[in-house]
Design a protein around this motif. Structure first.
Motif, PDB file in Angstrom:
ATOM      1  N   ARG A 230       1.021  -1.052  -0.149  1.00 34.03           N
ATOM      2  CA  ARG A 230      -0.321   0.079  -0.058  1.00 34.03           C
ATOM      3  C   ARG A 230       0.954   1.111  -0.073  1.00 34.03           C
ATOM      4  NH1 ARG A 230      -5.010  -1.811   1.514  1.00 34.03           N
ATOM      5  NH2 ARG A 230      -4.722  -3.702   2.443  1.00 34.03           N
ATOM      6  N   TYR A 231       0.415   2.586   0.035  1.00 34.35           N
ATOM      7  CA  TYR A 231       1.205   3.466  -0.320  1.00 34.35           C
ATOM      8  C   TYR A 231       0.393   5.046   0.173  1.00 34.35           C
ATOM      9  CZ  TYR A 231      -0.144   4.769  -4.573  1.00 34.35           C
ATOM     10  OH  TYR A 231      -1.210   4.469  -6.024  1.00 34.35           O
ATOM     11  N   THR A 232       1.084   5.764   0.531  1.00 29.89           N
ATOM     12  CA  THR A 232       0.073   7.130   1.237  1.00 29.89           C
ATOM     13  C   THR A 232       1.043   8.024   0.826  1.00 29.89           C
ATOM     14  OG1 THR A 232      -1.582   8.149   2.225  1.00 29.89           O
ATOM     15  CG2 THR A 232       0.006   6.557   3.693  1.00 29.89           C
ATOM     16  N   SER A 233       1.351   9.020   0.565  1.00 28.99           N
ATOM     17  CA  SER A 233      -0.359   9.992   0.414  1.00 28.99           C
ATOM     18  C   SER A 233       0.533  10.364  -1.301  1.00 28.99           C
ATOM     19  CB  SER A 233      -0.603  11.363   0.609  1.00 28.99           C
ATOM     20  OG  SER A 233      -1.909  10.828   1.993  1.00 28.99           O
ATOM     21  N   PRO A 234      -0.707   9.874  -2.721  1.00 30.08           N
ATOM     22  CA  PRO A 234       0.416  10.252  -3.561  1.00 30.08           C
ATOM     23  C   PRO A 234      -0.495  11.809  -4.135  1.00 30.08           C
ATOM     24  CG  PRO A 234      -1.912   9.246  -3.361  1.00 30.08           C
ATOM     25  CD  PRO A 234      -1.182   8.788  -2.066  1.00 30.08           C
ATOM     26  N   HIS A 235      -0.065  12.400  -4.811  1.00 29.91           N
ATOM     27  CA  HIS A 235      -0.551  13.721  -5.477  1.00 29.91           C
ATOM     28  C   HIS A 235      -1.197  13.277  -6.674  1.00 29.91           C
ATOM     29  CE1 HIS A 235      -1.047  18.105  -6.238  1.00 29.91           C
ATOM     30  NE2 HIS A 235      -0.162  18.284  -4.720  1.00 29.91           N
ATOM     31  N   PRO A 236      -2.381  14.108  -6.681  1.00 29.82           N
ATOM     32  CA  PRO A 236      -2.575  13.889  -8.344  1.00 29.82           C
ATOM     33  C   PRO A 236      -1.634  14.591  -9.650  1.00 29.82           C
ATOM     34  CG  PRO A 236      -4.445  14.500  -6.761  1.00 29.82           C
ATOM     35  CD  PRO A 236      -3.220  14.612  -6.320  1.00 29.82           C
ATOM     36  N   LYS A 237      -1.465  15.465  -8.940  1.00 31.63           N
ATOM     37  CA  LYS A 237      -0.658  16.215 -10.548  1.00 31.63           C
ATOM     38  C   LYS A 237      -0.084  14.859 -10.556  1.00 31.63           C
ATOM     39  CE  LYS A 237       3.304  18.352  -7.684  1.00 31.63           C
ATOM     40  NZ  LYS A 237       3.854  17.098  -7.812  1.00 31.63           N
ATOM     41  N   ASP A 238       1.323  14.267  -9.932  1.00 25.80           N
ATOM     42  CA  ASP A 238       2.229  13.368  -9.966  1.00 25.80           C
ATOM     43  C   ASP A 238       1.540  11.262 -10.580  1.00 25.80           C
ATOM     44  OD1 ASP A 238       3.637  14.903  -7.706  1.00 25.80           O
ATOM     45  OD2 ASP A 238       4.300  15.055  -9.317  1.00 25.80           O
ATOM     46  N   MET A 239       0.573  11.143 -10.461  1.00 26.18           N
ATOM     47  CA  MET A 239      -0.211  10.476 -10.702  1.00 26.18           C
ATOM     48  C   MET A 239       0.215  10.210 -12.155  1.00 26.18           C
ATOM     49  SD  MET A 239      -1.771   7.490  -9.279  1.00 26.18           S
ATOM     50  CE  MET A 239      -1.694   7.398  -7.571  1.00 26.18           C
ATOM     51  N   ARG A 240       1.219   9.030 -12.581  1.00 26.90           N
ATOM     52  CA  ARG A 240       1.584   8.853 -13.431  1.00 26.90           C
ATOM     53  C   ARG A 240       0.727   7.561 -13.960  1.00 26.90           C
ATOM     54  NH1 ARG A 240       6.193  11.821 -12.835  1.00 26.90           N
ATOM     55  NH2 ARG A 240       6.423  12.831 -14.649  1.00 26.90           N
ATOM     56  N   GLU A 241       0.546   7.175 -14.959  1.00 29.01           N
ATOM     57  CA  GLU A 241      -0.133   6.317 -16.615  1.00 29.01           C
ATOM     58  C   GLU A 241       1.080   5.023 -15.485  1.00 29.01           C
ATOM     59  OE1 GLU A 241      -2.140   4.456 -20.161  1.00 29.01           O
ATOM     60  OE2 GLU A 241      -1.792   6.475 -20.007  1.00 29.01           O
ATOM     61  N   GLU A 242       1.930   4.716 -15.508  1.00 27.03           N
ATOM     62  CA  GLU A 242       2.896   3.695 -15.411  1.00 27.03           C
ATOM     63  C   GLU A 242       2.146   3.144 -13.244  1.00 27.03           C
ATOM     64  OE1 GLU A 242       6.519   6.129 -13.802  1.00 27.03           O
ATOM     65  OE2 GLU A 242       6.789   4.869 -15.393  1.00 27.03           O
ATOM     66  N   VAL A 243       2.270   4.073 -12.839  1.00 32.66           N
ATOM     67  CA  VAL A 243       1.717   4.048 -11.666  1.00 32.66           C
ATOM     68  C   VAL A 243      -0.191   3.498 -11.463  1.00 32.66           C
ATOM     69  CG1 VAL A 243       1.417   5.025  -9.023  1.00 32.66           C
ATOM     70  CG2 VAL A 243       2.952   6.092 -10.408  1.00 32.66           C
ATOM     71  N   ILE A 244      -0.230   3.587 -12.190  1.00 34.42           N
ATOM     72  CA  ILE A 244      -1.495   3.327 -12.079  1.00 34.42           C
ATOM     73  C   ILE A 244      -2.083   1.828 -12.423  1.00 34.42           C
ATOM     74  CG2 ILE A 244      -4.562   3.629 -13.095  1.00 34.42           C
ATOM     75  CD1 ILE A 244      -3.801   6.807 -13.234  1.00 34.42           C
ATOM     76  N   ARG A 245      -1.324   1.653 -13.976  1.00 31.35           N
ATOM     77  CA  ARG A 245      -0.721   0.191 -14.458  1.00 31.35           C
ATOM     78  C   ARG A 245       0.001  -0.678 -13.980  1.00 31.35           C
ATOM     79  NH1 ARG A 245      -1.129  -0.731 -20.036  1.00 31.35           N
ATOM     80  NH2 ARG A 245      -1.648   1.975 -21.288  1.00 31.35           N
TER      81      ARG A 245
END
Ligand code: SF4
Length: 440
Positions: A230-245
């Motif tokens: 798990r991880y916390t906290s991300p920032h929407p500006k840095d939420m890259r597609e590679e992280v989502i994938r």
């Protein structure tokens, strides 16, 4: 005779982590943990400065330390964490019975103070090191916090973190890999990666050492024994597609993302200096839905950001609903001094704001309950954490969606179980177990 210590922790997961490091360091110095302050020679507070309520509660606790110190002047009182850093210039003037004060970047200096010849009042406030380098005393046997970075380079107008935790410092990837390997060999099955801005991890590392957050997730996923990340906290500006994938591709990366929205209104996000607008946020949500359809999404919403009109208050509640964001965290924030946005002081929450807050909470809770109901008869993987807090005859676990589940079963802490969900409230699920694998 053993010297005994007692630590009280306020605030976020990073502070919980820092306190585990503080305790590990004190144990390595030969101190022993005391169950209460009365039994302690060293009384420590790890403080928060984000929420006014935490400040007020802390000051009340400090009053008790003052009494205990007056009863036994040999006792040492220490204050660490964000609040200490934020009042570094006045802490000893305001609280003369405090012996040592230190910021989040100086926990290691406490050892220096305690082993020095004279215990005259001393403050340590440089952003020198991350507490992740200190020995650790974990509160939870099968779960562990892993600090991957410290500090934040953002300038959100309401936030004091950059001024109390400094600029972003990423820990070396090999050091993190070795630490998680060690945790796995120690029986840990779930790690939570911590940072004020986890998904900007690595940018400050020297070029030859630099890896991205998604790459770090991949490396940790490859460590045998680690079943959940798990991880916390991300920032929407840095939420890259590679992280989502990575959430779709990596076996141990849980299907839950806590993505702070803060406001559903782009003009307000601009005034908050969040560097993204509502469209960018919804675009990230859409990408998450595309790659990880059943991903649980949670968020933070600030209700009551100064100079608001009704339209904007409604926008927040809408933002929560449209994003199918489950249970939100709502903060009445009075921006503390010292943040770069300058002094953004707002009136106490008005009736409108309280109503909007209620609406947003209600929307989140209702959404959570509905989401829970859709899980009925579904199965969700749970890591057994211990007995249920509400019914000791049942077990408590945490699902991959980061929901607490109370269930009937035979598992033991650390076991991975599959729970057939039979019921749900806005905060917890309930069901019965089918054992997947025992803790090592
Ligand atoms: S709210 Fe903004 S400034 Fe504060 S820690 Fe988060 S990203 Fe950094």
């Amino acid at each position: 005779m053993d010297r005994r210590y007692h630590v009280t922790t306020f605030g976020c997961q990073m502070n919980e982590h820092d306190s585990e490091r503080m305790k590990g360091m004190l144990d390595s110095l030969g101190y022993v943990e005391s169950e209460d302050r009365e039994g302690a020679d060293l009384i420590l507070f790890n403080t928060c400065s984000i929420r006014e309520s935490a400040d007020n509660r802390f000051i009340a606790h400090l009053g008790e330390a003052k009494r205990l110190k007056s009863e036994d002047p040999a006792r040492v009182v220490g204050v660490g964490g964000c609040w200490a850093q934020s009042v570094k210039d006045e802490v000893f003037r305001r609280f003369p019975f405090v012996d040592v004060a230190f910021g989040p970047g100086q926990i290691h200096r406490l050892a220096e103070f305690l082993t020095s010849d004279s215990l005259t009042a001393q403050g340590y406030f440089e952003f020198e090191d991350v507490s992740g380098h200190l020995p650790m005393k974990r509160e939870r046997e099968f779960q562990a916090w892993v600090q991957i970075s410290q500090g934040c380079n953002c300038v959100c107008s309401y936030c004091i973190v950059p001024s109390v935790r400094g600029r972003e410092v990423s820990r070396d990837p090999d050091e993190l890999f070795t630490e998680v390997e060690r945790l796995a060999s120690d029986g840990v099955r779930e790690v939570t990666l911590l940072g004020q801005n986890v998904n900007s991890y690595g940018r400050d590392l020297p070029k030859e050492r630099r890896i991205s957050f998604a790459e770090l997730l991949g490396r940790i996923d490859s460590i045998p024994g680690i079943d959940r990340i798990r991880y916390t906290s991300p920032h929407p500006k840095d939420m890259r597609e590679e992280v989502i994938r990575a959430h779709a591709d990596l076996t141990s990366l849980c299907e839950h993302i806590h993505l702070p929205l803060q406001s559903g209104s782009s003009p307000v996000l601009k005034r908050m200096r969040r560097t993204y607008g509502r469209e960018r946020y919804m675009d990230r949500v859409a990408l998450i839905r595309e790659h990880v359809p059943d991903c649980a999404l949670t968020t933070d919403i600030i209700v009551g950001f100064p100079r608001r009109d009704r339209g904007r208050l409604r926008a927040d509640a809408r933002g929560g609903r449209r994003g199918r964001l489950r249970r939100g965290l709502h903060l009445h924030l009075l921006a503390a001094e010292g943040n770069r946005g300058g002094r953004v002081r707002g009136p106490a929450p008005s009736r409108d704001q309280a109503r909007a807050d209620g609406a947003a909470r209600g929307a989140g809770a209702a959404k959570s309950a509905r989401a829970g109901r859709t899980l009925r008869r579904a199965h969700d993987g749970g890591l057994v954490e211990g007995p249920s807090r509400t019914d000791p005859t049942r077990l408590r676990g945490r699902t991959r969606h980061n929901k607490t589940v109370n269930f009937d079963g035979t598992g033991a802490p650390g076991d991975l179980v599959e729970v057939e969900i039979a019921g749900a409230t806005s905060t917890t699920l309930s069901g019965s177990e089918r054992l997947l694998s025992r803790a090592a």
